[in-house]
Design a protein around this motif. Structure first.
Motif, PDB file in Angstrom:
ATOM      1  N   ARG A  83       0.936  -1.405   0.008  1.00 41.98           N
ATOM      2  CA  ARG A  83       0.006   0.062  -0.046  1.00 41.98           C
ATOM      3  C   ARG A  83       0.891   1.197   0.045  1.00 41.98           C
ATOM      4  O   ARG A  83       0.592   2.295  -0.859  1.00 41.98           O
ATOM      5  N   TRP A  84       1.892   1.339   0.810  1.00 43.12           N
ATOM      6  CA  TRP A  84       2.701   2.582   1.023  1.00 43.12           C
ATOM      7  C   TRP A  84       3.925   2.570   0.244  1.00 43.12           C
ATOM      8  O   TRP A  84       4.439   3.870   0.034  1.00 43.12           O
ATOM      9  N   VAL A  85       4.463   1.458   0.028  1.00 41.50           N
ATOM     10  CA  VAL A  85       5.807   1.709  -0.865  1.00 41.50           C
ATOM     11  C   VAL A  85       5.827   1.047  -2.260  1.00 41.50           C
ATOM     12  O   VAL A  85       6.213   1.911  -3.004  1.00 41.50           O
ATOM     13  N   ILE A  86       5.336  -0.030  -2.484  1.00 47.01           N
ATOM     14  CA  ILE A  86       5.410  -0.590  -4.071  1.00 47.01           C
ATOM     15  C   ILE A  86       4.202   0.056  -5.013  1.00 47.01           C
ATOM     16  O   ILE A  86       4.668   0.634  -5.854  1.00 47.01           O
ATOM     17  N   LEU A  87       2.945  -0.260  -4.443  1.00 43.07           N
ATOM     18  CA  LEU A  87       2.127   0.362  -5.355  1.00 43.07           C
ATOM     19  C   LEU A  87       2.071   1.629  -5.957  1.00 43.07           C
ATOM     20  O   LEU A  87       1.868   2.061  -6.881  1.00 43.07           O
ATOM     21  N   PRO A  88       2.034   2.725  -5.052  1.00 44.99           N
ATOM     22  CA  PRO A  88       2.380   4.015  -5.284  1.00 44.99           C
ATOM     23  C   PRO A  88       3.330   4.352  -6.569  1.00 44.99           C
ATOM     24  O   PRO A  88       3.258   5.299  -7.415  1.00 44.99           O
ATOM     25  N   GLN A  89       4.425   3.551  -6.456  1.00 46.66           N
ATOM     26  CA  GLN A  89       5.464   3.531  -7.419  1.00 46.66           C
ATOM     27  C   GLN A  89       5.318   3.130  -8.717  1.00 46.66           C
ATOM     28  O   GLN A  89       5.861   3.502  -9.789  1.00 46.66           O
ATOM     29  N   THR A  90       4.399   2.037  -8.758  1.00 45.21           N
ATOM     30  CA  THR A  90       3.930   1.470 -10.108  1.00 45.21           C
ATOM     31  C   THR A  90       2.982   2.265 -10.845  1.00 45.21           C
ATOM     32  O   THR A  90       3.124   1.932 -12.033  1.00 45.21           O
ATOM     33  N   VAL A  91       2.309   3.169 -10.248  1.00 43.93           N
ATOM     34  CA  VAL A  91       1.294   4.020 -10.745  1.00 43.93           C
ATOM     35  C   VAL A  91       1.797   4.685 -12.072  1.00 43.93           C
ATOM     36  O   VAL A  91       1.071   4.402 -13.094  1.00 43.93           O
ATOM     37  N   LYS A  92       2.974   5.243 -11.890  1.00 46.68           N
ATOM     38  CA  LYS A  92       3.345   5.921 -13.311  1.00 46.68           C
ATOM     39  C   LYS A  92       3.714   4.959 -14.294  1.00 46.68           C
ATOM     40  O   LYS A  92       3.987   5.242 -15.614  1.00 46.68           O
TER      41      LYS A  92
ATOM     42  N   LYS B 212       7.012  14.571 -14.259  1.00 46.17           N
ATOM     43  CA  LYS B 212       7.562  16.170 -13.830  1.00 46.17           C
ATOM     44  C   LYS B 212       7.681  16.078 -12.485  1.00 46.17           C
ATOM     45  O   LYS B 212       8.880  16.502 -12.116  1.00 46.17           O
ATOM     46  N   LYS B 213       6.789  15.518 -11.527  1.00 43.40           N
ATOM     47  CA  LYS B 213       7.009  15.546 -10.134  1.00 43.40           C
ATOM     48  C   LYS B 213       8.277  14.935  -9.770  1.00 43.40           C
ATOM     49  O   LYS B 213       9.067  15.237  -8.826  1.00 43.40           O
ATOM     50  N   ASP B 214       8.429  13.793 -10.424  1.00 44.59           N
ATOM     51  CA  ASP B 214       9.832  12.955 -10.144  1.00 44.59           C
ATOM     52  C   ASP B 214      10.904  13.675 -10.393  1.00 44.59           C
ATOM     53  O   ASP B 214      11.856  13.541  -9.636  1.00 44.59           O
ATOM     54  N   HIS B 215      10.998  14.105 -11.627  1.00 45.86           N
ATOM     55  CA  HIS B 215      12.203  15.063 -12.011  1.00 45.86           C
ATOM     56  C   HIS B 215      12.433  16.045 -10.893  1.00 45.86           C
ATOM     57  O   HIS B 215      13.531  16.333 -10.644  1.00 45.86           O
ATOM     58  N   HIS B 216      11.282  16.624 -10.484  1.00 45.03           N
ATOM     59  CA  HIS B 216      11.485  17.996  -9.474  1.00 45.03           C
ATOM     60  C   HIS B 216      11.874  17.249  -8.306  1.00 45.03           C
ATOM     61  O   HIS B 216      13.027  18.064  -7.809  1.00 45.03           O
TER      62      HIS B 216
END
Lengths: 240, 273
Positions: free
Chosen positions: A140-149, A223-227
């Motif tokens: 929920r907090w580590v893996i899935l949020p990163q997979t979204v993009k 973009k957010k990642d880049h930022h």
């Protein structure tokens, strides 16, 4: 076809029955939304299951994905509509649309989610575990949020396909947009130019915003990642 | 010698006249018919799933009243019966296939209506039939009154839907497009839906229904409405072809040829004019 599209008389006859098309469009939208919710839910659950350490959930997810991906959607819809009544499960076309299309795309989305999870380096899950995160919390907090993009482009692809595939219920007499268009265009005055054009435009209006939103959202995340990367770099430079 | 010469000339001219008179039908054929003869094949759209009218067997051959009529039309053009190329059509595809020119004519239980006459040419009717309902024997449906809360399957693009709603209304029963009618792309899917209990009645022309009759179902004798007249259909711009077909059909109607074909295929009309 072209003559009819250019003929104002044909359009007048067609527009006189616009409520029928609006109602059918409503059915398509309703089936799409419900099937989408079902597909996303199934996709996340089975996608996570197929990356599990345990054999049982992995095999269950595998069996579901393979059975659904390797048989045609039309056949699955027929099973729901024509075969299930013999075992006492009577389903209307709208429910068949929601379940058949939802389950079908659920399998594809499960594969998308699985690929997304597996693309996150193993170290992340290990690091989360070392901090005392449970499996579900890690997801929920580590893996899935990163997979979204990562999964967003193929996911939106699946969502758009799902909307178009709801037209499968046209084959079993569901009064969705495709069925209504086919029926109207071939009865009475046999005016098929305007209805098919409008049918196409309506599906486009439903799918295009979704695919555009998907692309924009993906760009924003990147973009957010880049930022964030830039900020991190700055911080590191200051510290060193 | 001179006389012989004259006689020879006479003989020659007689031969020429004979030659002209035998080749006359071909020469008199309208341009669009000649184009078909020149091509050497008549392309006809027929149903593939209506026993007695046009049914395709497992080896791909078509048989039925409409198939026989198409072959006779080909022969009337000077082609052979084998020169007919059949294309399977449905209520949904037949009109569009005519318009695109993929097929020359349609003999596919195509009901003649005033609206359709604006779009295509229709010949005189070669068969008249009434619409009826196929129901399961244990369904308890015996007339219009039993239909109010039932679902009825019809084929996309057929005239049966409007005819049923109208006939029910005349009998004091209100049926609506959205609540009572479900449209399917072909007849076998309606039968499958009837067997599965998804629809309670199958509504189409009686002659077509008779092909789907089995021990568990019956055709309602109490519900017969909207006599449907089937005609040979051609593209609106093919006026020459249309008048050729019309001439042949009316001829065969009056000399009993069509009656013979109908009885040979065992499809006695359920409706008599």
């Amino acid at each position: 076809m072209i003559e009819q599209i250019l003929s104002p008389e044909c359009w007048l006859v067609f527009l006189a029955d616009w409520t029928l098309f609006l109602q059918a469009f409503g059915v398509t939208v309703m089936v799409s939304i419900a099937a989408l919710a079902l597909a996303l839910a199934l996709g996340v659950v089975f996608g996570v299951m197929s990356t599990s350490h345990y054999r049982l959930p992995r095999s269950v997810a595998r069996a579901y994905v393979e059975a659904i991906q390797n048989t045609p959607l039309v056949l699955q819809a027929y099973v729901f509509y024509l075969a299930l009544p013999y075992v006492g499960v009577m389903m209307g076309q709208v429910s068949v649309g929601i379940f058949a299309v939802g389950i079908y795309h659920g399998a594809y989305i499960a594969e998308v989610v699985r690929a997304g999870i597996q693309s996150i380096p193993r170290g992340q899950a290990e690091a989360a575990a070392s901090q005392g995160f449970t499996y579900v919390q890690t997801m929920r907090w580590v893996i899935l949020p990163q997979t979204v993009k990562i999964i967003l482009p193929p996911l939106v692809n699946q969502m758009v396909n799902l909307i178009k595939n709801t037209s499968v219920i046209a084959l079993i007499g569901g009064t969705d947009l495709m069925n209504r268009t086919n029926d109207w265009a071939t009865s009475g005055a046999s005016i098929y130019g305007p209805p098919f054009l409008v049918c196409g435009v309506l599906y486009f209006l439903l799918c295009f915003p979704l695919s555009t939103w998907g692309r924009r959202y993906e760009e924003r995340l990147k973009k957010k990642d880049h930022h964030a990367e830039q900020e991190l770099k700055k911080l590191e430079e200051e510290l060193s | 010698m001179k006389r012989l010469h004259r006689m020879g000339a006479l003989l020659l001219s007689a031969l020429a006249i004979l030659a002209i008179s035998t080749s006359a039908p071909a020469a008199n054929l309208p341009d669009d018919v000649q184009a078909i003869v020149k091509r050497g094949e008549l392309r006809v759209g027929v149903k593939s799933d209506v026993p007695g009218f046009s049914m395709q067997d497992l080896s791909g051959n078509y048989a039925g009243l409409e198939v026989d009529l198409a072959k006779k039309l080909a022969e009337a053009m000077g082609l052979k019966a084998d020169d007919v190329v059949f294309t399977a059509v449905t209520a949904k595809t037949r009109g569009q296939l005519l318009d695109t020119g993929d097929i020359d004519m349609v003999l596919a239980t195509f009901t003649i209506t005033e609206e359709r006459k604006q779009i295509w040419n229709f010949s005189s009717s070669y068969y008249t039939d009434a619409v009826s309902l196929l129901v399961k024997k244990n369904s308890g449906i015996s007339g219009y009154a039993d239909l109010t809360n039932k679902r009825i399957g019809v084929a996309e693009g057929s005239t049966s839907k409007d005819a049923l709603i109208k006939a029910a209304k005349e009998n004091g029963v209100t049926l609506t497009d959205t609540d009572n009618i479900q449209t399917f792309p072909d007849y076998p899917s309606i039968k499958a839906a009837l067997d599965a209990g998804q629809v309670q009645a199958f509504c189409v022309d009686g002659s077509i229904l008779s092909g789907y009759l089995d021990p568990s179902t019956e055709i309602l004798s109490t519900v017969r409405f909207a006599p449907q007249e089937y005609g040979v259909t051609t593209k609106l711009s093919n006026k020459g072809l249309a008048s050729f077909v019309e001439e042949k059909i009316t001829g065969w109607l009056s000399d009993g040829t069509i009656d013979k074909i109908i009885s040979a295929n065992g499809v006695t009309p359920s409706f008599k004019k």
